[in-house]
Scaffold this active site. Sequence first.
Site, PDB file in Angstrom:
ATOM      1  N   ASP A   1      -5.522  -4.329  -2.513  1.00  0.00           N
ATOM      2  CA  ASP A   1      -4.486  -3.766  -1.640  1.00  0.00           C
ATOM      3  C   ASP A   1      -3.613  -4.853  -1.002  1.00  0.00           C
ATOM      4  OD1 ASP A   1      -3.294  -2.533   0.863  1.00  0.00           O
ATOM      5  OD2 ASP A   1      -4.339  -0.789   0.067  1.00  0.00           O
TER       6      ASP A   1
ATOM      7  N   SER B   1       0.832  -1.189   0.000  1.00  0.00           N
ATOM      8  CA  SER B   1       0.000   0.000   0.000  1.00  0.00           C
ATOM      9  C   SER B   1       0.878   1.254   0.000  1.00  0.00           C
ATOM     10  CB  SER B   1      -0.963  -0.047   1.192  1.00  0.00           C
ATOM     11  OG  SER B   1      -2.042   0.850   1.026  1.00  0.00           O
TER      12      SER B   1
END
Length: 392
Positions: free
Chosen positions: A257, A116
Amino acid sequence: MDAHIDAGSQGAARTAASRLLSATDIWSGAPSPPPAIEPAPVSPPAPIAVAPPPRRVEVEAVAQPVGIRQPSRSWPPKKLSLALQGGGTFAAFTWGVLERLLEQPDIEIDAISGASAGAINALLLACGLAEGGREAARGRLNRFWVRLMHEASFRSLMLVGGFSPAGSSVAFGPTLRSGQFDPFDLDPLRQALSRDIDFSALRDPRCPKLLIAATRIRDGQQQIFRNEAITADVALASTCPPLVHCAVEIDGEAYWDGGFGGNPPLVKLVQESATADLLLVQVTPSRDSYVPITLAAIDRRLDQIAANAALNAELAAIAWAQSQTAPSLRLSTISAEDSVDGLAQRSFTDLGRGFIRALHRSGREAAERWLGQGASGADARHALPAAEAALA
């Protein structure tokens, strides 16, 4: 003589001693020379000049090497691998940590893992190091975060994965999640990343090893992308919040993610790092003294727990591996919550310039303390030794 031999090498010492004693017996038990051949000058030196030297050789050959102990490694470490956690705008803390580390000329960066926002910091750092060294890396990090602050937009948050995986307040319905329509077109995001990151530079031999995580939707497993496979799509996949934009497809696989499966990847970093010194930069709070009661507070705390769950599992795995092998890995942590008061009550979607600047400043100060504390002061919570062989 046995008293000078290290207990751990007694078997080897006995073997050497036996051979030397046998040699001594041969010399001392040899027949005396005939009296006609100058017995007086020759026979007295025989037991003195010949027998003692083997004893001295035996003690030096066995006892001296055993007595040498491996000296403690220097601090700060000369080579370091980094694990960079994601957490929306909280990753501005990592910006400050990296900036301070880049000012330390004798630290070489070996490998970097990230997920991320941690992946974005990792890519900016690695790209800069490959292109122009420390100053170029500092410049890339600074430009990205300053631009993020000044734009302060919805799209800016998407670049650092700044949306709740647990909350429902940002869901846009089944049409968006199915990928049939994306009101926040990914092309501008790709362009923004390509503006700050030269992905071709990541394949340069001077670039640190990279391990960028994304979560494979099909089976929920972590996917690690390394230098040669990293593109703008990989960066987008690692920062893809599933409730905000559609999944990112790479080679026929759909990804979300990277923080779901490893935030950041740690075990893989240990396995692939060429150094025994690792630094984890943790930006998502793990502790909160308040019990949330509002929807927003509950969502926030769920996000924090989820973000640290995978990390805690990997730390436990490393601790278990350490207990089975010889100690050598030096893993320490710089944690944002130890430097920023009330961080657990803040939102990682906060794009306020004052807040991001405060995180950056706190990261620099935390790195300064870490550099100055010495090897014995490494964070005791995560100072987990493991076998150096596992790092090959």
